[in-house]
Structures are given as C-alpha cells and as structure tokens.
Design a protein around this motif. Structure first.
Motif, short mmCIF file in Angstrom:
data_model
loop_
_atom_site.label_atom_id
_atom_site.label_comp_id
_atom_site.label_asym_id
_atom_site.label_seq_id
_atom_site.Cartn_x
_atom_site.Cartn_y
_atom_site.Cartn_z
N SER A 108 42.57 52.49 38.02
CA SER A 108 42.69 51.05 37.86
C SER A 108 41.38 50.36 38.21
O SER A 108 40.65 50.79 39.10
N PHE A 109 41.08 49.30 37.49
CA PHE A 109 39.94 48.45 37.82
C PHE A 109 40.46 47.27 38.63
O PHE A 109 41.63 46.91 38.53
N THR A 110 39.59 46.64 39.43
CA THR A 110 40.02 45.51 40.25
C THR A 110 38.99 44.39 40.19
O THR A 110 37.98 44.48 39.48
N GLY A 111 39.24 43.30 40.93
CA GLY A 111 38.36 42.15 40.91
C GLY A 111 37.17 42.31 41.83
O GLY A 111 37.11 43.20 42.68
N ASP A 112 36.20 41.42 41.68
CA ASP A 112 34.97 41.55 42.45
C ASP A 112 35.17 41.24 43.93
O ASP A 112 34.55 41.86 44.79
N ASN A 113 36.07 40.30 44.26
CA ASN A 113 36.31 40.02 45.67
C ASN A 113 36.98 41.19 46.38
O ASN A 113 36.54 41.59 47.47
N PRO A 114 38.04 41.77 45.82
CA PRO A 114 38.59 42.98 46.44
C PRO A 114 37.57 44.11 46.54
O PRO A 114 37.52 44.83 47.54
N ALA A 115 36.74 44.26 45.51
CA ALA A 115 35.73 45.33 45.55
C ALA A 115 34.71 45.08 46.66
O ALA A 115 34.25 46.01 47.31
N THR A 173 34.21 62.78 36.52
CA THR A 173 35.58 63.13 36.90
C THR A 173 36.56 61.97 36.75
O THR A 173 37.70 62.16 36.35
N ALA A 174 36.13 60.76 37.09
CA ALA A 174 37.04 59.61 37.04
C ALA A 174 36.26 58.33 36.79
O ALA A 174 35.06 58.25 37.06
N ILE A 175 36.95 57.36 36.23
CA ILE A 175 36.36 56.06 35.93
C ILE A 175 37.17 54.99 36.65
O ILE A 175 38.39 54.98 36.63
N SER A 176 36.46 54.05 37.30
CA SER A 176 37.10 52.89 37.89
C SER A 176 36.15 51.72 37.72
O SER A 176 35.05 51.89 37.18
N GLY A 177 36.53 50.52 38.16
CA GLY A 177 35.63 49.40 37.97
C GLY A 177 36.05 48.14 38.68
O GLY A 177 37.15 48.06 39.24
N THR A 178 35.17 47.16 38.66
CA THR A 178 35.46 45.86 39.23
C THR A 178 34.94 44.78 38.29
O THR A 178 33.99 45.00 37.54
N ALA A 179 35.59 43.62 38.30
CA ALA A 179 35.25 42.55 37.36
C ALA A 179 35.41 41.20 38.02
O ALA A 179 36.09 41.07 39.03
N GLN A 180 34.77 40.20 37.42
CA GLN A 180 34.98 38.84 37.90
C GLN A 180 36.46 38.53 37.89
O GLN A 180 37.16 38.85 36.93
N GLN A 181 36.93 37.90 38.95
CA GLN A 181 38.36 37.58 39.01
C GLN A 181 38.70 36.40 38.11
O GLN A 181 37.84 35.58 37.78
N SER A 217 44.89 40.53 29.16
CA SER A 217 44.26 41.33 30.21
C SER A 217 43.41 40.43 31.11
O SER A 217 42.89 39.40 30.65
N LEU A 218 43.27 40.81 32.36
CA LEU A 218 42.18 40.29 33.15
C LEU A 218 40.90 40.99 32.69
O LEU A 218 40.96 42.02 32.01
N VAL A 219 39.74 40.47 33.07
CA VAL A 219 38.50 41.10 32.64
C VAL A 219 38.44 42.53 33.17
O VAL A 219 37.94 43.44 32.50
N SER A 220 38.97 42.75 34.37
CA SER A 220 38.95 44.10 34.94
C SER A 220 39.82 45.05 34.12
O SER A 220 39.39 46.15 33.75
N SER A 221 41.04 44.66 33.82
CA SER A 221 41.92 45.56 33.06
C SER A 221 41.47 45.67 31.61
O SER A 221 41.74 46.68 30.94
#
Length: 614
Positions: free
Chosen positions: A310-317, A124-132, A228-232
């Motif tokens: 939207s994807f976000t960083g690992d600390n926020p996640a 249904t939806a895609i989201s994610g987290t990445a190293q900041q 882009s950040l790695v997340s975006s």
C-alpha cells in the motif's frame, strides 16, 4: 516517490508523491539496492515559486546518496503548461495538476533510472507516499486498460483516455467552501464530523472535492469508475489494477470512520450518490496489495515476484521517517512549525486532524496546522486558509514532532501541531537586537536567567492559527503590557521562551505530558544552536538530542516498503534499530520545572487575555 530496496537478496521499490515533489531514490540495504521516487514540492524563497520535480536518488546501505536523476515537470514536460507543476485558475482557489503529467513523468524516470544502471530484477516490493488529499478520477473502462497494458508502449500513451477528468485537485485547492459547510450540516455539525472522521470539513479534503465534481459536473462523476487518492493512484500504476486506499491516507478525506476503519455511510451519503462503489475497501498501510503488473516485468525487467505494498500520504510517511520511540519528542527547527505528539486517547480537534497510524493499524496520529507564509494564499478567507497545510507553503516555520510506536495491547494516538511563526520571527529579533549575528544573539540569550525576570513575550509576525493571534505582545512580571523591554537580552529570551512555552502548552492541551525518560530529538537548521536547544530542554524539562534528519517522508516511505514485507515477524522498531542513535546535546537544569511549569499556565492566561481583547 518511487522506492526500491533490497531485502533478502532483492530490492524494494517505492513510489510516492510528496507535497508536490517526486523523487526517485535508489539505495543499498544490507549490501543490496533500494529505489525510491518522490514527487515533491520546493518553494524558492527568493522568487516565491514552486518547483515540482521527479527526482531519482541512489543511496547506499547507510542512506548516503550515490546518484541522482530527475525529471522537472515544468521544464521537461512543457506540453502540460504547468507552473510549479500545477494549473491555477484566475480566482486562485481552484488548483489542479494534469493527471497524465504524473504518468508521463514516471515513464521518463523509469527509463532514466534504467539507463543509469538500476537493476529492476532485484526489486522485492514496491511502496510509496504521496501528497495527501489530492484525488484522481478513473473513467469507466480504465480498470481493463490497467490490466492489459502493452509493454511496447509508454504508460502515458495507453492511459491518455483513462481519466474522466484530466486534472486532479491537489492539496492547494480551496474552492470547496460551500461543499464543506454542506457536509458538516448533513452529519450534524463540525464537531460530529470530527468525531467520525478525525477532522472537520476542509476545502482540500477529498470529500468536498468529490462533492463539487458531483454537483457541478454530474456527467463526469457518473462516468467515473474509481476514485483514487494520489497515493493509491500511483500504487495502481504498478499494480496494474485499482489499488485500495490505505487507512492513514484515507483518514484525510472526511470519509473514513477512523474508529471502525470503514467508510462512513453518513459521510458518503452527504458527499455524492453511490460513492462507496467508487472507493474500494480501505486497507492497512503496511498491507501487500498484490504482485507487480506484468507490464513492468516485460518492459523494465522487474522480478515477477515483486510485491506492491500500500502507498500512503506524505504526512504519515514523515511520521514513519522520524523513527521515534515511546515518550520521544522530535523538534525540527526548520521551515515548518509542526508538532507530532503521542497520546493515550484520541482527541477531537476542531482545528486539526486525527489520522490512523501508518505503522500500527490500531493507533492514530493527529495533526494541527497553521497557514504558512505564502503571499498568494494570504488573500483567501479564514475559512479557506484553515484548509491549507502550513508547512507546505512557507519558509518561516519550525517543526515540533512527538510520536510513539506503542504496544499493541494499549491504544495510542499520534498528534501533530503546526505553527506559523518560527525561524523568520527569530531572525527578525536577531536583526533588531543582535545586529544580525547569531553569536551575539546567543550571548544575549545566555546572559539572562531562566524565567527572564518575570518578563514574557509572544511574537507573531504573521497571522497565527494556534492561537489565532498576530503581532508582538510583551508583558512584565505583573502581567502589565509594555511597549518594549528594558534590554536586548530580555527581548531575546522572551522570544525564545515564548515560542517553546506555546509548543508545550498546546501539546499538553491535546493530552501530552512529559514523563520520566522523555527525550527531545532536535533536527533542522537551528539544531546546531546549543543556546536555543538549552531553552527548549528547560521549557520541556527533558534532555535534547541532535539527529540529522533529511527527507523524513522519503525515508519513511523507504522504511514502510521494507516493513510491508517483514511486519508479520519483525516490529517496526526492531527493523529500524540499526539506524544511528541521536547524540545528546544538552540537559535541563535542575530548577527547570520549578521555573517553567507556572509559566505554561501563565502563557494560557495571557493568550486568553489577548483573544478577549479581540
């Protein structure tokens, strides 16, 4: 991290990059499935090396793992010649990752998950987290390539010429000290920069990395169409277009005004020319950015109605994954000393970070970090080490987390403190005083009274940042320095009390106060040690609950994927109310506040005396 979960008969897909790790995670949610991928970093304690992996995990509705699939960067993609998923220069300061490595790993992972039986049609939806902080540089024409991907070809084949520089700076990079000082000077000093962006200038932050590229390779910068950040960046792959940077990850760049949630013009001008044209518009972490790219519909049979959040960083996640409520404190007694705390007003931290809250766009989170126990990183300067996330590098730390998801009518903020000297220091004292036995250690701890007869010890095996102190410091009841205590029992209690007094003191310095109803949620390796938890409970004068917490960033990104779909009619706390509550482990003794309140003030005075001697 790639994450897919079912919602209302479908699934949510989530991709994230977490401290150098990648994980694909599929789980059942309400009888359906959730897919989740995380790029992650692991450090071998024996060999002091990192392992970067793209890993797939299938879990059920109770978040139990049913299946795992993984792609190992170094072993499975040796053509990129990475060590621990990165490439380091001889000076040890410039550390990057091949951007195409991440793309090719995603190709492999999606194929493996499909062969393992993942049904992408139900997503249904895609989201994610990445190293900041890490950044990706798309060259001119890359947007057209993203928008016109051919389903018959791999992603890495089509995107091979889409990056103006082939290597992406990662959070480990510490080569931009000059650019950091330039940025602070341009905006009016470190304090002013922290007031605007939530942080002073750090080498790993994206602004200084962009400035370095602009100054040293101007033709590469000019040929860059989007940064882009790695997340975006990961979000862009699934969107088939440039994805916007979310508020939370964007506030780790030294470019976002965390109050207006817009790019700061003074910071943009100080970083590189025409930078705003390369960044896009920052958006809320829980926003939907658009439908999934037709490429994934045709190649992997994704549902064309699948949304990309939207994807976000690992600390926020990680913050999301803790699922804490107002007044709760989470303490992870594991590999990192990290303290998240809820505040009623934002604080300007010269040795930390204020970040926008990934759950509530009106809220903030703050982070304070120490440098962890990494032999290679210990050789860099203090200016450079202050730019490294403590819990990324070491194995000797504790994590202390406090957070709140607040009412929209009252602004709230989140803070995170990291401390270096934790589990290895406790183990060292255990070995010295208790013959390496935790059972004997606990007996010694339990045999001494709260307050330790007025004795206090502060133990820093490695150079600490908060406070900037190293060595063992012992004081008797009269505050006189002593070489050693009179008994092993006193030594053990001095260690444990000193560690938790430090956490409480620095939390209070940021504006946090224990209130009626506050709880401590203990996780990590030492959370099964009731003797240590009892001291924690007494020092903070709050009950301690135990909760299993594994992969909080992974779970946080999973929750965020679902939250993006239901945020308009369901609060985050309501969405996560089905999770199992923590179990009460211990309560503070009635005299706890009488004993430890004065000791917090005494800790501050003793630390001041230690620093004054330096």
């Amino acid at each position: 991290m790639l994450h897919v979960s079912h919602l209302r008969g479908r699934e949510i897909l989530h991709v994230s990059h977490l401290r150098g790790r990648e994980m694909l995670h599929v789980s059942h949610l309400r009888g359906r499935e959730m897919l989740h991928a995380t790029r992650y970093y692991e450090q071998s304690h024996e060999r002091s090396m990192t392992l970067w992996t793209l890993k797939g995990v299938i879990i059920n509705n109770n978040l139990q793992i049913l299946h795992e699939t993984q792609v190992r960067f170094d072993a499975d993609l040796p053509e990129f010649r990475t060590h621990g998923g990165v490439v380091a220069t001889e000076d040890g300061h410039t550390i990057t990752a091949p951007t195409l490595l991440w793309v090719k790993a995603l190709d492999l992972l999606l194929d493996q998950m499909k062969l393992a039986g993942a049904d992408y049609m139900n997503i249904t939806a895609i989201s994610g987290t990445a190293q900041q902080h890490g950044s990706v540089y798309w060259q001119r024409g890359a947007q057209h390539t993203l928008q016109s991907l051919e389903a018959s070809k791999f992603l890495h084949e089509q995107l091979a010429r889409s990056f103006s520089t082939p290597n992406s700076p990662v959070w480990m990079d510490s080569s931009t000290t000059t650019q950091c000082r330039q940025l602070e000077q341009a905006v009016g000093g470190a304090q002013k920069l922290a007031e605007i962006t939530g942080s002073t200038a750090y080498e790993r932050f994206t602004a200084s990395q962009i400035a370095k590229l602009s100054q040293t390779k101007p033709s590469v910068y000019n040929n860059t169409e989007r940064i882009s950040l790695v997340s975006s960046f990961a979000c862009s792959l699934f969107l088939g277009d440039y994805a916007d940077i979310d508020y939370s990850d964007g506030s780790g760049m030294n470019l976002l005004d965390i109050h207006s949630k817009e790019w700061s013009q003074i910071c943009l001008d100080a970083t590189a020319p025409n930078l705003i044209d390369k960044l896009g518009t920052p958006v809320a972490s829980s926003s939907i950015q658009g439908p999934i790219s037709q490429y994934f519909v045709e190649r992997f049979d994704f549902n064309p109605d699948c949304k990309v959040a939207s994807f976000t960083g690992d600390n926020p996640a990680s913050l999301i994954g803790m699922c804490l409520t107002e007044g709760n404190i989470a303490v992870s007694l594991g590999t990192s000393d990290t303290l998240f705390l809820w505040l009623r007003s934002p604080q300007t931290l010269l040795e930390g970070h204020i970040l926008c809250n990934p759950v509530d766009k009106e809220a903030y989170m703050a982070l304070l970090w120490s440098v962890a126990d990494n032999p290679r990183l210990n050789t860099v300067s203090q200016s450079q080490t202050r730019g490294l996330h403590g819990h990324y590098c070491g194995q000797s730390l504790i994590t202390l987390v406090l957070t709140l998801f607040h009412s929209p009518r009252q602004e709230a903020y989140m803070a995170l403190l990291c401390f270096k000297n934790g589990s290895l220091t406790r183990e060292r004292v255990r070995d010295d005083c208790a013959e390496g036995s935790w059972e004997l250690f606990n007996e010694l701890l339990d045999s001494t009274p709260r307050g330790n007869f007025g004795n206090m010890g502060l133990y820093f095996d490695e150079q600490e940042i908060i406070p900037f102190v190293k060595g063992d410091h012992r004081f008797n009841k009269a505050n006189d320095r002593v070489q050693r205590f009179t008994s092993m029992e006193v030594e053990v209690r001095a260690l444990v009390e000193g560690q938790f007094l430090a956490k409480r003191a620095h939390a209070e310095d940021l504006g946090f106060n224990i209130e009626a109803g506050s709880r401590i949620i203990a996780t990590g390796g030492a959370s099964n040690n009731k003797s240590i938890l009892q001291v924690l409970s007494d020092v903070f004068n709050a009950p301690v609950y135990v909760q299993e917490a594994a992969n909080s960033a992974m779970l946080g990104s999973a929750y965020q994927a679902k939250h993006a779909l239901v945020a308009e009619h369901t609060s985050f706390s309501e969405m996560t109310s089905c999770l199992s509550p923590p179990v009460l482990a211990c309560q503070p003794y009635k005299d706890a506040s009488q004993v430890y309140n004065p000791m917090v003030g005494r800790y501050r005075r003793l630390i001041k005396s230690i620093l004054d001697l330096k």
